[in-house]
Design a protein around this motif. Structure first.
Motif, PDB file in Angstrom:
ATOM      1  N   LYS A   1      -5.631  12.612   2.957  1.00 46.71           N
ATOM      2  CA  LYS A   1      -5.228  11.272   3.379  1.00 46.71           C
ATOM      3  C   LYS A   1      -3.945  11.344   4.199  1.00 46.71           C
ATOM      4  O   LYS A   1      -3.148  12.269   4.044  1.00 46.71           O
ATOM      5  CB  LYS A   1      -5.049  10.384   2.156  1.00 46.71           C
ATOM      6  N   GLU A   2      -3.758  10.373   5.059  1.00 46.12           N
ATOM      7  CA  GLU A   2      -2.615  10.364   5.968  1.00 46.12           C
ATOM      8  C   GLU A   2      -1.278  10.486   5.242  1.00 46.12           C
ATOM      9  O   GLU A   2      -0.370  11.164   5.698  1.00 46.12           O
ATOM     10  CB  GLU A   2      -2.635   9.085   6.806  1.00 46.12           C
ATOM     11  N   GLN A   3      -1.143   9.856   4.079  1.00 49.34           N
ATOM     12  CA  GLN A   3       0.133   9.846   3.356  1.00 49.34           C
ATOM     13  C   GLN A   3       0.335  11.066   2.457  1.00 49.34           C
ATOM     14  O   GLN A   3       1.408  11.268   1.908  1.00 49.34           O
ATOM     15  CB  GLN A   3       0.278   8.554   2.549  1.00 49.34           C
ATOM     16  N   ASP A   4      -0.682  11.922   2.316  1.00 50.19           N
ATOM     17  CA  ASP A   4      -0.575  13.099   1.451  1.00 50.19           C
ATOM     18  C   ASP A   4       0.448  14.100   1.975  1.00 50.19           C
ATOM     19  O   ASP A   4       0.609  14.274   3.179  1.00 50.19           O
ATOM     20  CB  ASP A   4      -1.924  13.819   1.344  1.00 50.19           C
ATOM     21  N   HIS A   5       1.100  14.786   1.049  1.00 53.88           N
ATOM     22  CA  HIS A   5       1.931  15.951   1.376  1.00 53.88           C
ATOM     23  C   HIS A   5       0.983  17.150   1.350  1.00 53.88           C
ATOM     24  O   HIS A   5       0.195  17.300   0.414  1.00 53.88           O
ATOM     25  CB  HIS A   5       3.039  16.146   0.341  1.00 53.88           C
ATOM     26  N   VAL A   6       1.061  18.010   2.354  1.00 59.06           N
ATOM     27  CA  VAL A   6       0.155  19.148   2.465  1.00 59.06           C
ATOM     28  C   VAL A   6       0.969  20.444   2.485  1.00 59.06           C
ATOM     29  O   VAL A   6       1.936  20.553   3.234  1.00 59.06           O
ATOM     30  CB  VAL A   6      -0.700  19.054   3.743  1.00 59.06           C
ATOM     31  N   PHE A   7       0.563  21.399   1.653  1.00 58.20           N
ATOM     32  CA  PHE A   7       1.222  22.695   1.562  1.00 58.20           C
ATOM     33  C   PHE A   7       0.169  23.786   1.653  1.00 58.20           C
ATOM     34  O   PHE A   7      -0.973  23.587   1.239  1.00 58.20           O
ATOM     35  CB  PHE A   7       1.986  22.839   0.243  1.00 58.20           C
ATOM     36  N   GLU A   8       0.562  24.931   2.150  1.00 49.82           N
ATOM     37  CA  GLU A   8      -0.310  26.110   2.181  1.00 49.82           C
ATOM     38  C   GLU A   8       0.337  27.164   1.293  1.00 49.82           C
ATOM     39  O   GLU A   8       1.521  27.462   1.446  1.00 49.82           O
ATOM     40  CB  GLU A   8      -0.442  26.617   3.608  1.00 49.82           C
TER      41      GLU A   8
ATOM     42  N   ILE B   1      -4.470  28.838   0.342  1.00 46.72           N
ATOM     43  CA  ILE B   1      -5.096  27.614  -0.162  1.00 46.72           C
ATOM     44  C   ILE B   1      -4.288  26.410   0.299  1.00 46.72           C
ATOM     45  O   ILE B   1      -3.059  26.402   0.195  1.00 46.72           O
ATOM     46  CB  ILE B   1      -5.169  27.604  -1.711  1.00 46.72           C
ATOM     47  N   LYS B   2      -4.983  25.390   0.789  1.00 46.57           N
ATOM     48  CA  LYS B   2      -4.335  24.143   1.173  1.00 46.57           C
ATOM     49  C   LYS B   2      -4.207  23.274  -0.086  1.00 46.57           C
ATOM     50  O   LYS B   2      -5.206  22.961  -0.739  1.00 46.57           O
ATOM     51  CB  LYS B   2      -5.173  23.419   2.228  1.00 46.57           C
ATOM     52  N   VAL B   3      -2.971  22.937  -0.445  1.00 44.55           N
ATOM     53  CA  VAL B   3      -2.680  22.128  -1.629  1.00 44.55           C
ATOM     54  C   VAL B   3      -2.184  20.770  -1.150  1.00 44.55           C
ATOM     55  O   VAL B   3      -1.284  20.698  -0.320  1.00 44.55           O
ATOM     56  CB  VAL B   3      -1.601  22.799  -2.510  1.00 44.55           C
ATOM     57  N   ILE B   4      -2.761  19.698  -1.681  1.00 45.52           N
ATOM     58  CA  ILE B   4      -2.330  18.356  -1.297  1.00 45.52           C
ATOM     59  C   ILE B   4      -1.846  17.575  -2.518  1.00 45.52           C
ATOM     60  O   ILE B   4      -2.346  17.758  -3.624  1.00 45.52           O
ATOM     61  CB  ILE B   4      -3.438  17.583  -0.555  1.00 45.52           C
TER      62      ILE B   4
ATOM     63  N   PRO C   1       1.917  10.895  -2.496  1.00 48.01           N
ATOM     64  CA  PRO C   1       3.361  10.622  -2.468  1.00 48.01           C
ATOM     65  C   PRO C   1       3.966  10.267  -3.824  1.00 48.01           C
ATOM     66  O   PRO C   1       5.086  10.653  -4.125  1.00 48.01           O
ATOM     67  CB  PRO C   1       3.496   9.441  -1.507  1.00 48.01           C
ATOM     68  N   GLU C   2       3.230   9.535  -4.663  1.00 48.24           N
ATOM     69  CA  GLU C   2       3.760   9.141  -5.972  1.00 48.24           C
ATOM     70  C   GLU C   2       3.942  10.350  -6.887  1.00 48.24           C
ATOM     71  O   GLU C   2       4.909  10.451  -7.629  1.00 48.24           O
ATOM     72  CB  GLU C   2       2.843   8.109  -6.648  1.00 48.24           C
ATOM     73  N   SER C   3       3.010  11.289  -6.824  1.00 49.07           N
ATOM     74  CA  SER C   3       3.085  12.481  -7.664  1.00 49.07           C
ATOM     75  C   SER C   3       4.095  13.489  -7.139  1.00 49.07           C
ATOM     76  O   SER C   3       4.657  14.267  -7.916  1.00 49.07           O
ATOM     77  CB  SER C   3       1.715  13.164  -7.750  1.00 49.07           C
ATOM     78  N   PHE C   4       4.319  13.492  -5.832  1.00 50.99           N
ATOM     79  CA  PHE C   4       5.161  14.520  -5.232  1.00 50.99           C
ATOM     80  C   PHE C   4       6.558  14.569  -5.850  1.00 50.99           C
ATOM     81  O   PHE C   4       7.074  15.654  -6.127  1.00 50.99           O
ATOM     82  CB  PHE C   4       5.271  14.327  -3.720  1.00 50.99           C
ATOM     83  N   ASN C   5       7.171  13.424  -6.104  1.00 48.16           N
ATOM     84  CA  ASN C   5       8.519  13.413  -6.690  1.00 48.16           C
ATOM     85  C   ASN C   5       8.563  14.070  -8.063  1.00 48.16           C
ATOM     86  O   ASN C   5       9.590  14.619  -8.456  1.00 48.16           O
ATOM     87  CB  ASN C   5       9.060  11.992  -6.780  1.00 48.16           C
ATOM     88  N   LEU C   6       7.468  14.028  -8.789  1.00 48.70           N
ATOM     89  CA  LEU C   6       7.409  14.626 -10.124  1.00 48.70           C
ATOM     90  C   LEU C   6       6.991  16.094 -10.094  1.00 48.70           C
ATOM     91  O   LEU C   6       7.164  16.816 -11.074  1.00 48.70           O
ATOM     92  CB  LEU C   6       6.436  13.842 -11.004  1.00 48.70           C
ATOM     93  N   LEU C   7       6.432  16.528  -8.959  1.00 49.60           N
ATOM     94  CA  LEU C   7       5.892  17.887  -8.867  1.00 49.60           C
ATOM     95  C   LEU C   7       6.642  18.808  -7.921  1.00 49.60           C
ATOM     96  O   LEU C   7       6.345  20.006  -7.866  1.00 49.60           O
ATOM     97  CB  LEU C   7       4.425  17.821  -8.417  1.00 49.60           C
TER      98      LEU C   7
END
Length: 107
Positions: free
Chosen positions: A49-56, A60-63, A66-72
Motif C-alpha cells: 500500500k502507498e502508506q506502507d514502510h518498505v524494507f529489504e 526479502i521485502k518486508v512491509i 504506519p501505525e505498527s511502524f512506531n512500535l516495531l
C-alpha cells in the motif's frame, strides 16, 4: 531504523512465499490484544500500500503499516528451532514488558 530479518528467518519466509504463489512481500504488524497490550501479526502480502514502510532484508521485502511502524522500528525477526518447537522470535528494542505466556507485549 527498519525491520531486519536474520538469515534463518529470511530462508523460512522465502520458502513460505514461494509455496504461496504470487505474494509480493512479507507484512509485519501489531494489533491491540492480549494481556499486555499488543500482539505481533505476520502474513504474506499480495500488495504494497502507498502508506506502507518498505524494507529489504536478506533478499526479502518486508512491509509495515504506519501505525505498527512506531512500535516495531529497530526490530530483528528471527526464526528458531528448539527441539520440537519452532517459530518466529521478535527482538524488539521498544518492548517494555511482556505477558507471562510471551504472546503479547507493551511499550
Amino acid at each position: 531504523m527498519g525491520i531486519t530479518l536474520t538469515e534463518s528467518a529470511a530462508r523460512h519466509i522465502k520458502r513460505y512465499l514461494t509455496e504461496h504463489g504470487s505474494k509480493v512481500a512479507f507484512r509485519v504488524g501489531v494489533k491491540s490484544t492480549g494481556c499486555s497490550g499488543y500482539m505481533y501479526v505476520i502474513e504474506a502480502a499480495d500488495e504494497i500500500k502507498e502508506q506502507d514502510h518498505v524494507f529489504e532484508s536478506n533478499g526479502i521485502k518486508v512491509i509495515v503499516d504506519p501505525e505498527s511502524f512506531n512500535l516495531l522500528a529497530g526490530t530483528e525477526l528471527d526464526y528458531t528451532r528448539d527441539g520440537i518447537n519452532e517459530g518466529f522470535r521478535f527482538h524488539n528494542p521498544n518492548v517494555q514488558t511482556t505477558c507471562g505466556c510471551g504472546e503479547s507485549f507493551n511499550v
